[in-house]
Design a protein around this motif. Structure first.
Motif, mmCIF file in Angstrom:
data_model
loop_
_atom_site.group_PDB
_atom_site.id
_atom_site.type_symbol
_atom_site.label_atom_id
_atom_site.label_comp_id
_atom_site.label_asym_id
_atom_site.label_seq_id
_atom_site.Cartn_x
_atom_site.Cartn_y
_atom_site.Cartn_z
ATOM 1 N N PRO A 4 11.751 62.503 14.104
ATOM 2 C CA PRO A 4 11.749 61.126 14.620
ATOM 3 C C PRO A 4 13.142 60.662 15.043
ATOM 4 O O PRO A 4 13.286 59.939 16.031
ATOM 5 N N THR A 5 14.180 61.113 14.335
ATOM 6 C CA THR A 5 15.545 60.705 14.671
ATOM 7 C C THR A 5 15.969 61.280 16.016
ATOM 8 O O THR A 5 16.516 60.569 16.860
ATOM 9 N N SER A 6 15.700 62.558 16.238
ATOM 10 C CA SER A 6 16.043 63.183 17.521
ATOM 11 C C SER A 6 15.251 62.556 18.654
ATOM 12 O O SER A 6 15.778 62.324 19.748
ATOM 13 N N ARG A 7 13.962 62.267 18.400
ATOM 14 C CA ARG A 7 13.126 61.621 19.425
ATOM 15 C C ARG A 7 13.706 60.270 19.809
ATOM 16 O O ARG A 7 13.810 59.940 20.987
ATOM 17 N N ALA A 8 14.094 59.474 18.801
ATOM 18 C CA ALA A 8 14.646 58.139 19.060
ATOM 19 C C ALA A 8 15.975 58.231 19.798
ATOM 20 O O ALA A 8 16.247 57.445 20.709
ATOM 21 N N ALA A 9 16.804 59.197 19.421
ATOM 22 C CA ALA A 9 18.090 59.371 20.093
ATOM 23 C C ALA A 9 17.882 59.768 21.546
ATOM 24 O O ALA A 9 18.542 59.243 22.453
ATOM 25 N N LEU A 10 16.957 60.694 21.792
ATOM 26 C CA LEU A 10 16.666 61.113 23.158
ATOM 27 C C LEU A 10 16.136 59.939 23.976
ATOM 28 O O LEU A 10 16.570 59.721 25.110
ATOM 29 N N ARG A 11 15.237 59.147 23.410
ATOM 30 C CA ARG A 11 14.687 57.984 24.116
ATOM 31 C C ARG A 11 15.803 57.011 24.478
ATOM 32 O O ARG A 11 15.850 56.483 25.583
ATOM 33 N N PHE A 12 16.739 56.778 23.559
ATOM 34 C CA PHE A 12 17.866 55.895 23.832
ATOM 35 C C PHE A 12 18.695 56.432 25.001
ATOM 36 O O PHE A 12 19.055 55.687 25.913
ATOM 37 N N LEU A 13 19.004 57.710 24.979
ATOM 38 C CA LEU A 13 19.837 58.310 26.027
ATOM 39 C C LEU A 13 19.133 58.267 27.387
ATOM 40 O O LEU A 13 19.784 58.083 28.423
ATOM 41 N N ILE A 14 17.813 58.389 27.395
ATOM 42 C CA ILE A 14 17.055 58.253 28.645
ATOM 43 C C ILE A 14 17.083 56.798 29.110
ATOM 44 O O ILE A 14 17.351 56.512 30.287
ATOM 45 N N ASP A 15 16.832 55.876 28.187
ATOM 46 C CA ASP A 15 16.782 54.448 28.544
ATOM 47 C C ASP A 15 18.110 53.937 29.077
ATOM 48 O O ASP A 15 18.142 53.039 29.918
ATOM 49 N N THR A 16 19.209 54.485 28.589
ATOM 50 C CA THR A 16 20.527 54.023 29.036
ATOM 51 C C THR A 16 21.071 54.831 30.211
ATOM 52 O O THR A 16 22.189 54.598 30.658
ATOM 53 N N GLY A 17 20.279 55.786 30.700
ATOM 54 C CA GLY A 17 20.670 56.511 31.900
ATOM 55 C C GLY A 17 21.599 57.691 31.687
ATOM 56 O O GLY A 17 22.092 58.283 32.637
ATOM 57 N N THR A 31 12.461 70.681 21.957
ATOM 58 C CA THR A 31 13.545 70.939 21.010
ATOM 59 C C THR A 31 14.089 69.628 20.452
ATOM 60 O O THR A 31 14.515 69.571 19.300
ATOM 61 N N PHE A 32 14.072 68.577 21.272
ATOM 62 C CA PHE A 32 14.648 67.293 20.872
ATOM 63 C C PHE A 32 13.627 66.332 20.271
ATOM 64 O O PHE A 32 13.965 65.207 19.939
ATOM 65 N N THR A 33 12.382 66.771 20.159
ATOM 66 C CA THR A 33 11.353 65.847 19.668
ATOM 67 C C THR A 33 10.740 66.303 18.350
ATOM 68 O O THR A 33 9.691 65.820 17.952
ATOM 69 N N GLN A 34 11.419 67.228 17.670
ATOM 70 C CA GLN A 34 10.869 67.761 16.436
ATOM 71 C C GLN A 34 11.063 66.829 15.245
ATOM 72 O O GLN A 34 10.381 66.958 14.247
#
Length: 196
Positions: free
Chosen positions: A108-121, A103-106
């Motif tokens: 590029p913007t959502s994918r990048a936001a999700l990656r940021f939130l994962i990277d920052t814990g 749902t969050f990877t549909q």
């Protein structure tokens, strides 16, 4: 020996460069240390005083983060172009039954936001299909620990009822807790592997 005014000018120039990086790229943890070398070499050509420069900055409000340097009070933040998508991810993950990761990877913007939130814990990468907010993941982990402390062991079905979640969330969660060394699977039941 170094001229004090030249040294202060160098320190201030480096501080400004780090501040500029925080402004331009708030999502990053800091500025790559190597980005400061050209400033140093211009101010003091032929002198190897890089470590002294970094030490001086760290005594004056900065911290070294492996190969980066940042203001001590800097916390990575979503850049402006990802804020709306990041807020949407946060809101969606606060629900009791968060949707599948796809749902969050549909976009590029959502994918990048999700990656940021994962990277920052802020978000936990449970498995390729499931992500949970860190708060939700920690709540689930606490309930699993409490249930297993009280009962000694539990089936997946027992834990699903205790967590009030779906099997789609439960099984990847339990597998992650197994990988993290919190629980261990013994046949059809889970037990605590370690107690904090």
């Amino acid at each position: 020996l170094i001229d004090q005014s030249r040294w202060n000018t160098l320190r201030n120039a480096c501080a400004t460069r780090v501040d500029d990086e925080h402004t331009q790229h708030p999502e990053l943890h800091g500025l790559a240390l190597e980005q400061l070398r050209p400033i140093l070499e211009k101010a003091f050509p032929g002198h190897d005083i890089f470590n002294e420069l970094i030490d001086e900055l760290c005594k004056n409000g900065f911290v070294r983060l492996q190969s980066h340097i940042a203001r001590a009070d800097h916390k990575p933040a979503l850049p402006p172009h990802l804020r709306q998508a990041g807020e949407q991810v946060r809101r969606t993950l606060q629900t009791t039954d968060p949707p599948a990761r796809k749902t969050f990877t549909q976009s590029p913007t959502s994918r990048a936001a999700l990656r940021f939130l994962i990277d920052t814990g802020e978000v936990i990468d449970v498995n390729p299909e499931v992500v949970l907010s860190t708060a939700q993941f920690n709540r689930f982990k606490l309930i699993v620990r409490q249930h297993l402390r009280k009962n000694g062991e539990a089936t997946a079905s027992d834990l699903r009822k205790a967590l009030e979640t779906t099997r789609r969330i439960l099984i990847p969660l339990l597998e992650k807790l197994d990988r993290d060394g919190v629980t261990a699977r013994r046949g059809d039941v889970r037990v605590l592997r370690k107690v904090d």
